[in-house]
Design an enzyme around this catalytic site. Structure first.
Site, PDB file in Angstrom:
ATOM      1  N   GLU A 284      -8.153  -4.488   6.699  1.00 50.19           N
ATOM      2  CA  GLU A 284      -7.726  -5.073   5.426  1.00 50.19           C
ATOM      3  C   GLU A 284      -8.388  -6.440   5.241  1.00 50.19           C
ATOM      4  O   GLU A 284      -8.739  -7.103   6.228  1.00 50.19           O
ATOM      5  CB  GLU A 284      -6.184  -5.226   5.445  1.00 50.19           C
ATOM      6  CG  GLU A 284      -5.615  -5.813   4.163  1.00 50.19           C
ATOM      7  CD  GLU A 284      -4.091  -5.708   4.075  1.00 50.19           C
ATOM      8  OE1 GLU A 284      -3.444  -5.374   5.098  1.00 50.19           O
ATOM      9  OE2 GLU A 284      -3.551  -5.963   2.980  1.00 50.19           O
TER      10      GLU A 284
ATOM     11  N   ASN B  10      -0.352   1.344  -2.492  1.00 47.70           N
ATOM     12  CA  ASN B  10       0.110   1.131  -1.123  1.00 47.70           C
ATOM     13  C   ASN B  10       1.512   0.547  -1.164  1.00 47.70           C
ATOM     14  O   ASN B  10       1.788  -0.350  -1.975  1.00 47.70           O
ATOM     15  CB  ASN B  10      -0.834   0.139  -0.412  1.00 47.70           C
ATOM     16  CG  ASN B  10      -0.245  -0.394   0.884  1.00 47.70           C
ATOM     17  OD1 ASN B  10      -0.164   0.326   1.867  1.00 47.70           O
ATOM     18  ND2 ASN B  10       0.195  -1.661   0.891  1.00 47.70           N
ATOM     19  N   GLU B  11       2.388   1.049  -0.306  1.00 42.56           N
ATOM     20  CA  GLU B  11       3.760   0.519  -0.214  1.00 42.56           C
ATOM     21  C   GLU B  11       4.320   0.222  -1.603  1.00 42.56           C
ATOM     22  O   GLU B  11       4.731  -0.905  -1.912  1.00 42.56           O
ATOM     23  CB  GLU B  11       3.815  -0.714   0.701  1.00 42.56           C
ATOM     24  CG  GLU B  11       3.457  -0.359   2.138  1.00 42.56           C
ATOM     25  CD  GLU B  11       3.801  -1.418   3.184  1.00 42.56           C
ATOM     26  OE1 GLU B  11       4.150  -2.561   2.819  1.00 42.56           O
ATOM     27  OE2 GLU B  11       3.729  -1.085   4.386  1.00 42.56           O
TER      28      GLU B  11
ATOM     29  N   TYR C 147       6.201   0.004  11.669  1.00 41.01           N
ATOM     30  CA  TYR C 147       5.759  -1.033  12.610  1.00 41.01           C
ATOM     31  C   TYR C 147       6.784  -1.204  13.727  1.00 41.01           C
ATOM     32  O   TYR C 147       7.999  -1.109  13.492  1.00 41.01           O
ATOM     33  CB  TYR C 147       5.566  -2.367  11.878  1.00 41.01           C
ATOM     34  CG  TYR C 147       4.284  -2.409  11.069  1.00 41.01           C
ATOM     35  CD1 TYR C 147       3.072  -2.668  11.681  1.00 41.01           C
ATOM     36  CD2 TYR C 147       4.288  -2.165   9.694  1.00 41.01           C
ATOM     37  CE1 TYR C 147       1.881  -2.696  10.958  1.00 41.01           C
ATOM     38  CE2 TYR C 147       3.105  -2.186   8.956  1.00 41.01           C
ATOM     39  CZ  TYR C 147       1.906  -2.447   9.599  1.00 41.01           C
ATOM     40  OH  TYR C 147       0.733  -2.473   8.888  1.00 41.01           O
TER      41      TYR C 147
ATOM     42  N   GLU D 277      -0.264   3.296   8.452  1.00 38.42           N
ATOM     43  CA  GLU D 277      -0.086   1.966   9.058  1.00 38.42           C
ATOM     44  C   GLU D 277       0.945   2.103  10.162  1.00 38.42           C
ATOM     45  O   GLU D 277       2.060   2.583   9.917  1.00 38.42           O
ATOM     46  CB  GLU D 277       0.398   0.934   8.038  1.00 38.42           C
ATOM     47  CG  GLU D 277      -0.688   0.458   7.105  1.00 38.42           C
ATOM     48  CD  GLU D 277      -0.230  -0.651   6.166  1.00 38.42           C
ATOM     49  OE1 GLU D 277       0.618  -1.484   6.557  1.00 38.42           O
ATOM     50  OE2 GLU D 277      -0.730  -0.675   5.025  1.00 38.42           O
TER      51      GLU D 277
HETATM   52  O1  AHR Z   1      -0.810  -4.482   7.872  1.00 37.34           O
HETATM   53  C1  AHR Z   1      -0.274  -5.583   7.227  1.00 37.34           C
HETATM   54  C2  AHR Z   1       0.533  -5.219   5.998  1.00 37.34           C
HETATM   55  O2  AHR Z   1       1.663  -4.486   6.382  1.00 37.34           O
HETATM   56  C3  AHR Z   1      -0.127  -4.337   4.980  1.00 37.34           C
HETATM   57  O3  AHR Z   1      -0.928  -5.051   4.102  1.00 37.34           O
HETATM   58  C4  AHR Z   1       1.038  -3.747   4.257  1.00 37.34           C
HETATM   59  O4  AHR Z   1       0.740  -2.485   3.693  1.00 37.34           O
HETATM   60  C5  AHR Z   1       2.126  -3.686   5.307  1.00 37.34           C
HETATM   61  O5  AHR Z   1       3.312  -4.180   4.844  1.00 37.34           O
END
Ligand code: AHR
Length: 516
Positions: free
Chosen positions: A48, A195-196, A262, A319
């Site tokens: 990114e 995205n998101e 995450y 992600e």
């Molecule tokens: O990877 C960092 C960020 O995490 C990305 O830009 C976003 O899609 C997610 O929240």
């Protein structure tokens, strides 16, 4: 090889073979019932416009003294080629929903400078744009995953970007691409619509997003042979609403739905936990939290199965990875963190989970490739170092395009500490494209080795050979002063006189071997 690695290797060579230990974990691999192929794109990466992930980490520009090809660092690109990066997702992330592709084409010195509002408010020179990105993937021998802008963009803007990249016609946009240096259409393997969308991509509901997606997808026209797989931006964490709604509403208009998860040691975004210097309670909480990926995939898959029992749609985990508190003294918007043995174990645990769901999980992208979050590589000016996560990817290369095989683990005790428990051994097996049988083993317990007895009905195992990654401390990591503090060493084990083979997996270790 450093003294610790030499010691570990010696220990492994001494103890690896022999009859089944009485308290061994039993791993049975059913080679007669091959499962789905593990798509190579499961080993994809995410790059990114964030911090020094692209600028400095990968791109230094053609005039830099740092050796480069078309502006991309030779050292970093070379190292990434060695782990066979199959796919790169770009330009974001949250950045994607504020990115306007026309800012990144044509003469570089004339490109507009924008503010990267998501990540540190720094200047975005737009030096890296569409053509530069494709230079990178071409050099890597990887496929391209381009993420479109739904948040501040439009159906027209995305439609024109796809035409610019993929049209072989004489249209003005296709000719503009030619004028900018690329005669033939670019190969776009995947194109995502936003995205998101539930968060930084526009704070939408799943239903609202799905209506917008339908409108946009209608206009994403590309010649058949250049048509990317079109991805709908899905949910995250425990939220399966997006998979439910999108698999129902978009079934005929999408190739798959993305999902983000995450791993945070504390489970709290406000104070996530440190990347180094942590204690055992954060070792195990991190592993326990990362293993939630299994439940997340199961729940999303179950939601998708209701609307798509034929499994036409992929669940794309585009992600994932560890997210710690940033390193002291660094820009909080740059998401820079160190990477330790714990990260390699996290990566391997996730790989084993993805392999088990290879029928639905056909692509993933770790966040992120260089200098950001759980990266493969850390750079400092003209220097670079390889992280333990890089080595996990390197060890697992044989699983790219391999055929997953069912496994079962018996007598696998939990490792527990600080109120958390995780299975001591995680494993995966697959038949590689080269015909060999590969086995991956992870010992989550940082305090004791584990014996794993291999049982492959119908096959006499003579030996196993491959690589081992471990270290003396849970947070062992590479630094510019000590760049080889942790790296894989050769590992092998032979069957005992009784024809049985037990692998002694050191504490806190990852092993990948070929079975002979
Ligand atoms: O990877 C960092 C960020 O995490 C990305 O830009 C976003 O899609 C997610 O929240």
């Amino acid at each position: 090889m450093n003294p610790i690695q030499r010691g570990v290797l010696a220990l492994c060579m001494m103890t690896a073979g022999g009859a089944f230990a009485a308290d061994a974990v039993s791993l049975t691999i059913d080679t007669g019932k091959p499962g789905a192929v593990i798509n190579k794109d499961v080993y994809g990466q995410f790059a990114e416009h964030l911090g020094t992930g692209i600028y400095e980490g990968l791109w230094v520009g053609p005039k830099s003294k740092i050796p480069n090809t078309k502006g991309w660092r030779n050292d970093v690109v070379g190292a990434l080629k060695d782990i066979h990066v199959p796919l790169v997702r770009w330009p974001g992330g949250c950045f994607a929903d504020e990115y306007h592709w026309r800012d990144g084409i044509g003469a570089r010195e004339k490109r507009p400078v924008k503010v990267n509002t998501n990540w540190g408010g720094v200047d975005e020179s737009n030096a890296v744009g569409t053509h530069e990105f494709f230079d990178l993937v071409e050099m890597l021998g990887a496929d391209a995953y381009v993420n479109g802008n739904l948040g501040t963009g439009s159906a027209q803007e995305m439609s024109e970007w796809v035409e610019y990249m993929t049209s072989d016609s004489k249209s003005t946009l296709a000719n503009m691409r030619r004028k900018n240096g690329h005669d033939k259409p670019f190969k776009v393997a995947y194109f995502a619509v936003g995205n998101e969308a539930w968060g930084c991509g526009g704070n939408m509901s799943a239903q609202y997003y799905s209506d917008l997606y339908k409108q946009v997808e209608t206009f994403l026209r590309a010649p058949k042979q250049y048509r990317p797989k079109i991805i709908a931006s899905g949910g995250n964490d425990n939220d399966i609403t997006w998979s439910e709604v999108l698999s129902k509403e978009l079934k005929k208009q999408t190739d798959g739905i993305s999902f983000h998860y995450y791993t945070i040691p504390t489970g709290k975004w406000e104070v996530k936990g440190a990347s180094t210097g942590f204690q055992e309670n954060e070792w195990i909480s991190t592993l326990s939290n990362t293993m939630r990926m299994e439940t997340h995939i199961q729940k999303n898959t179950a939601a998708m199965d209701k609307n798509d029992p034929e499994k036409k749609l992929g669940l794309f985990v585009d992600e994932w990875g560890t997210w710690y508190d940033v390193e002291k003294g660094t820009n909080p918007g740059f998401l820079f963190q160190q990477n330790t043995l714990r990260d390699a174990v996290v990566a391997a645990l996730n790989f084993n989970i993805f392999h088990a769901h290879a029928d639905r999980v056909r692509m993933t992208n770790i966040a992120q490739m260089v200098n950001v979050l759980q990266s493969m590589i850390i750079t400092d000016k003209d220097k670079m170092l390889l992280t333990p996560t890089y080595y996990a990817y390197q060890m697992y290369v044989p699983f790219q395009g391999a055929t997953s095989l069912p496994i079962s683990l018996k007598d696998n005790p939990d490792y527990s500490a600080g109120g958390f428990r995780v299975p001591e051994i995680s494993a995966s097996a697959a038949r590689g494209a080269d015909g060999k049988l590969y086995v991956a083993l992870v010992n989550t317990n940082p305090n004791k080795p584990a014996d794993v007895a291999l049982n492959i009905p119908g096959q006499t195992v003579k030996s196993v050979k491959g690589n081992l990654l471990t270290a003396s401390a849970m947070d062992t990591h590479n630094t510019f002063q000590s760049p080889n503090a942790i790296k894989p060493v050769a590992f092998s084990a032979a069957a005992g006189a009784d024809g049985k083979l037990t692998v002694k997996v050191p504490a806190k270790a990852v092993i990948v071997v070929a079975v002979e």
